[in-house]
Design a protein around this motif. Structure first.
Motif, PDB file in Angstrom:
ATOM      1  N   SER A 149       0.848  -1.192   0.000  1.00 55.72           N
ATOM      2  CA  SER A 149       0.000   0.000   0.000  1.00 55.72           C
ATOM      3  C   SER A 149       0.888   1.247   0.000  1.00 55.72           C
ATOM      4  O   SER A 149       2.098   1.173   0.235  1.00 55.72           O
ATOM      5  N   GLY A 150       0.277   2.406  -0.237  1.00 59.14           N
ATOM      6  CA  GLY A 150       1.039   3.644  -0.211  1.00 59.14           C
ATOM      7  C   GLY A 150       1.689   3.892   1.133  1.00 59.14           C
ATOM      8  O   GLY A 150       2.858   4.292   1.214  1.00 59.14           O
ATOM      9  N   GLY A 151       0.955   3.629   2.201  1.00 58.90           N
ATOM     10  CA  GLY A 151       1.515   3.815   3.542  1.00 58.90           C
ATOM     11  C   GLY A 151       2.693   2.902   3.805  1.00 58.90           C
ATOM     12  O   GLY A 151       3.688   3.313   4.412  1.00 58.90           O
ATOM     13  N   GLN A 152       2.577   1.650   3.333  1.00 61.23           N
ATOM     14  CA  GLN A 152       3.685   0.705   3.510  1.00 61.23           C
ATOM     15  C   GLN A 152       4.897   1.132   2.695  1.00 61.23           C
ATOM     16  O   GLN A 152       6.040   1.027   3.160  1.00 61.23           O
ATOM     17  N   GLN A 153       4.669   1.615   1.470  1.00 64.70           N
ATOM     18  CA  GLN A 153       5.791   2.072   0.652  1.00 64.70           C
ATOM     19  C   GLN A 153       6.513   3.244   1.325  1.00 64.70           C
ATOM     20  O   GLN A 153       7.742   3.313   1.311  1.00 64.70           O
ATOM     21  N   GLN A 154       5.744   4.150   1.941  1.00 64.09           N
ATOM     22  CA  GLN A 154       6.390   5.280   2.593  1.00 64.09           C
ATOM     23  C   GLN A 154       7.162   4.831   3.828  1.00 64.09           C
ATOM     24  O   GLN A 154       8.216   5.396   4.150  1.00 64.09           O
ATOM     25  N   ARG A 155       6.687   3.805   4.519  1.00 67.41           N
ATOM     26  CA  ARG A 155       7.441   3.259   5.655  1.00 67.41           C
ATOM     27  C   ARG A 155       8.785   2.703   5.181  1.00 67.41           C
ATOM     28  O   ARG A 155       9.826   2.903   5.823  1.00 67.41           O
ATOM     29  N   VAL A 156       8.755   2.006   4.053  1.00 68.66           N
ATOM     30  CA  VAL A 156       9.997   1.485   3.476  1.00 68.66           C
ATOM     31  C   VAL A 156      10.916   2.642   3.091  1.00 68.66           C
ATOM     32  O   VAL A 156      12.134   2.589   3.327  1.00 68.66           O
ATOM     33  N   ALA A 157      10.334   3.700   2.526  1.00 67.61           N
ATOM     34  CA  ALA A 157      11.133   4.870   2.139  1.00 67.61           C
ATOM     35  C   ALA A 157      11.771   5.526   3.360  1.00 67.61           C
ATOM     36  O   ALA A 157      12.908   5.993   3.302  1.00 67.61           O
ATOM     37  N   VAL A 158      11.047   5.561   4.471  1.00 68.40           N
ATOM     38  CA  VAL A 158      11.610   6.109   5.709  1.00 68.40           C
ATOM     39  C   VAL A 158      12.773   5.238   6.184  1.00 68.40           C
ATOM     40  O   VAL A 158      13.825   5.747   6.587  1.00 68.40           O
ATOM     41  N   ALA A 159      12.609   3.918   6.124  1.00 75.22           N
ATOM     42  CA  ALA A 159      13.696   3.012   6.511  1.00 75.22           C
ATOM     43  C   ALA A 159      14.925   3.230   5.647  1.00 75.22           C
ATOM     44  O   ALA A 159      16.058   3.256   6.139  1.00 75.22           O
ATOM     45  N   ARG A 160      14.711   3.420   4.336  1.00 72.49           N
ATOM     46  CA  ARG A 160      15.837   3.689   3.429  1.00 72.49           C
ATOM     47  C   ARG A 160      16.515   5.015   3.786  1.00 72.49           C
ATOM     48  O   ARG A 160      17.742   5.118   3.786  1.00 72.49           O
ATOM     49  N   GLY A 161      15.717   6.031   4.115  1.00 73.35           N
ATOM     50  CA  GLY A 161      16.291   7.312   4.495  1.00 73.35           C
ATOM     51  C   GLY A 161      17.097   7.241   5.779  1.00 73.35           C
ATOM     52  O   GLY A 161      18.040   8.017   5.976  1.00 73.35           O
ATOM     53  N   MET A 162      16.742   6.300   6.654  1.00 71.84           N
ATOM     54  CA  MET A 162      17.401   6.187   7.954  1.00 71.84           C
ATOM     55  C   MET A 162      18.569   5.208   7.950  1.00 71.84           C
ATOM     56  O   MET A 162      19.297   5.121   8.942  1.00 71.84           O
ATOM     57  N   ILE A 163      18.775   4.471   6.849  1.00 68.72           N
ATOM     58  CA  ILE A 163      19.722   3.355   6.867  1.00 68.72           C
ATOM     59  C   ILE A 163      21.161   3.803   7.124  1.00 68.72           C
ATOM     60  O   ILE A 163      21.965   3.054   7.688  1.00 68.72           O
ATOM     61  N   ILE A 164      21.502   5.027   6.747  1.00 69.66           N
ATOM     62  CA  ILE A 164      22.881   5.506   6.981  1.00 69.66           C
ATOM     63  C   ILE A 164      23.028   6.171   8.349  1.00 69.66           C
ATOM     64  O   ILE A 164      24.087   6.715   8.656  1.00 69.66           O
ATOM     65  N   ASN A 165      21.947   6.130   9.163  1.00 72.35           N
ATOM     66  CA  ASN A 165      21.937   6.841  10.449  1.00 72.35           C
ATOM     67  C   ASN A 165      22.337   8.304  10.241  1.00 72.35           C
ATOM     68  O   ASN A 165      23.337   8.788  10.791  1.00 72.35           O
ATOM     69  N   PRO A 166      21.536   9.025   9.441  1.00 68.89           N
ATOM     70  CA  PRO A 166      21.914  10.376   9.037  1.00 68.89           C
ATOM     71  C   PRO A 166      21.879  11.364  10.196  1.00 68.89           C
ATOM     72  O   PRO A 166      21.176  11.168  11.190  1.00 68.89           O
ATOM     73  N   SER A 167      22.605  12.456  10.022  1.00 69.07           N
ATOM     74  CA  SER A 167      22.527  13.543  11.007  1.00 69.07           C
ATOM     75  C   SER A 167      21.182  14.241  10.932  1.00 69.07           C
ATOM     76  O   SER A 167      20.694  14.770  11.941  1.00 69.07           O
ATOM     77  N   ILE A 168      20.591  14.269   9.731  1.00 71.19           N
ATOM     78  CA  ILE A 168      19.273  14.881   9.555  1.00 71.19           C
ATOM     79  C   ILE A 168      18.488  14.126   8.498  1.00 71.19           C
ATOM     80  O   ILE A 168      19.056  13.656   7.507  1.00 71.19           O
ATOM     81  N   LEU A 169      17.186  13.994   8.736  1.00 69.95           N
ATOM     82  CA  LEU A 169      16.278  13.377   7.776  1.00 69.95           C
ATOM     83  C   LEU A 169      15.443  14.489   7.154  1.00 69.95           C
ATOM     84  O   LEU A 169      14.743  15.222   7.861  1.00 69.95           O
ATOM     85  N   LEU A 170      15.517  14.633   5.832  1.00 72.08           N
ATOM     86  CA  LEU A 170      14.752  15.634   5.103  1.00 72.08           C
ATOM     87  C   LEU A 170      13.545  14.964   4.465  1.00 72.08           C
ATOM     88  O   LEU A 170      13.700  14.020   3.684  1.00 72.08           O
ATOM     89  N   ALA A 171      12.352  15.436   4.813  1.00 75.04           N
ATOM     90  CA  ALA A 171      11.118  14.829   4.323  1.00 75.04           C
ATOM     91  C   ALA A 171      10.341  15.849   3.499  1.00 75.04           C
ATOM     92  O   ALA A 171       9.927  16.890   4.015  1.00 75.04           O
ATOM     93  N   ASP A 172      10.166  15.562   2.211  1.00 76.33           N
ATOM     94  CA  ASP A 172       9.481  16.478   1.294  1.00 76.33           C
ATOM     95  C   ASP A 172       8.050  15.994   1.076  1.00 76.33           C
ATOM     96  O   ASP A 172       7.814  15.034   0.358  1.00 76.33           O
ATOM     97  N   GLU A 173       7.090  16.630   1.734  1.00 73.08           N
ATOM     98  CA  GLU A 173       5.677  16.254   1.651  1.00 73.08           C
ATOM     99  C   GLU A 173       5.493  14.743   1.860  1.00 73.08           C
ATOM    100  O   GLU A 173       4.925  14.052   1.002  1.00 73.08           O
ATOM    101  N   PRO A 174       5.956  14.196   2.985  1.00 71.94           N
ATOM    102  CA  PRO A 174       5.931  12.745   3.166  1.00 71.94           C
ATOM    103  C   PRO A 174       4.532  12.147   3.243  1.00 71.94           C
ATOM    104  O   PRO A 174       4.372  10.931   3.069  1.00 71.94           O
TER     105      PRO A 174
END
Length: 226
Positions: A149-174
């Motif tokens: 589902s769209g919600g599940q895809q966005q959860r996966v996208a959040v996991a991908r954004g967090m995989i490098i343990n970034p200093s900041i997460l930038l979310a564009d109209e999440p």
């Protein structure tokens, strides 16, 4: 007064575009500081410069003039290689359209930013599964985006954004491509990540979600509203 050094500091930042001799001031003389652990929302009407600002913050675009410091690195004069290296180390992204690769599994999509890391295959697998578990998607590791589902895809996208343990997460109209229920779930997930220490900067048109941040910043015609 915050005694902590800002994670991001913008000083008189400008981003201008020229087309057919006409100059458009997408961002003009903007000053902004984002501190570790903050959840900052950027809101404002369409065309006010929100997405341009996020692109500059994410080192996807450069400023026309002004200063940009990321963890005390003065980045506006970095070359493309230096920008890419810093971006891949410090910045995670979540996009409105998810931007998952259709012929890759959930696991492979999340693992992708680690492709050029020096970690072993087993270390990468452990990190990917930890992030998928964090967003409640570990049970879908072998699924493809079209099966979610769209919600599940966005959860996966959040996991991908967090995989490098970034200093900041930038979310564009999440939440922009989600219904209200799934949008609320994604916001709850971002709230949890912020409570766990993740610094987040989010662009949103939705005033309900903007108010969920610890600090809101409003833009109009490329400038901050005080």
């Amino acid at each position: 007064m915050n005694d902590t050094q800002p994670l991001i500091q913008l000083e008189s930042l400008c981003r201008y575009f020229n087309s057919n001799g006409m100059e458009t001031r997408a961002i003009h003389n903007l000053d902004l500081e984002i501190y570790p652990g903050e959840f900052v929302s950027i809101s404002g009407p369409s065309g006010c410069g929100k997405s341009t600002l996020l692109s500059v913050l994410g080192l996807l675009d450069g400023a026309t003039k002004g200063n940009y410091y990321l963890k005390q690195h003065k980045v506006e004069h970095f070359d493309l290689y230096q920008r890419a290296a810093l971006r891949n180390k410090e910045i995670g992204f979540v996009f409105q359209a998810f931007n998952l690769i259709g012929d890759m599994t959930v696991f492979e999509n999340v693992e992708l930013p680690l492709t050029y890391s020096f970690e072993s295959k087993s270390e990468r697998k452990q990190r990917v599964m930890e992030k998928l578990d964090q967003v409640s998607m570990a049970h879908r590791e072998n699924y493809y985006p079209a099966q979610l589902s769209g919600g599940q895809q966005q959860r996966v996208a959040v996991a991908r954004g967090m995989i490098i343990n970034p200093s900041i997460l930038l979310a564009d109209e999440p939440t922009g491509n989600l219904d209200s229920a799934n949008g609320e779930e994604i916001m709850e997930l971002l709230d949890q990540l912020n409570q766990q220490g993740t610094t987040i900067c989010m662009v949103t048109h939705d005033s309900r979600f903007a108010q969920r941040a610890t600090r809101t910043v409003e833009l109009l015609d490329g400038q901050l509203l005080q």
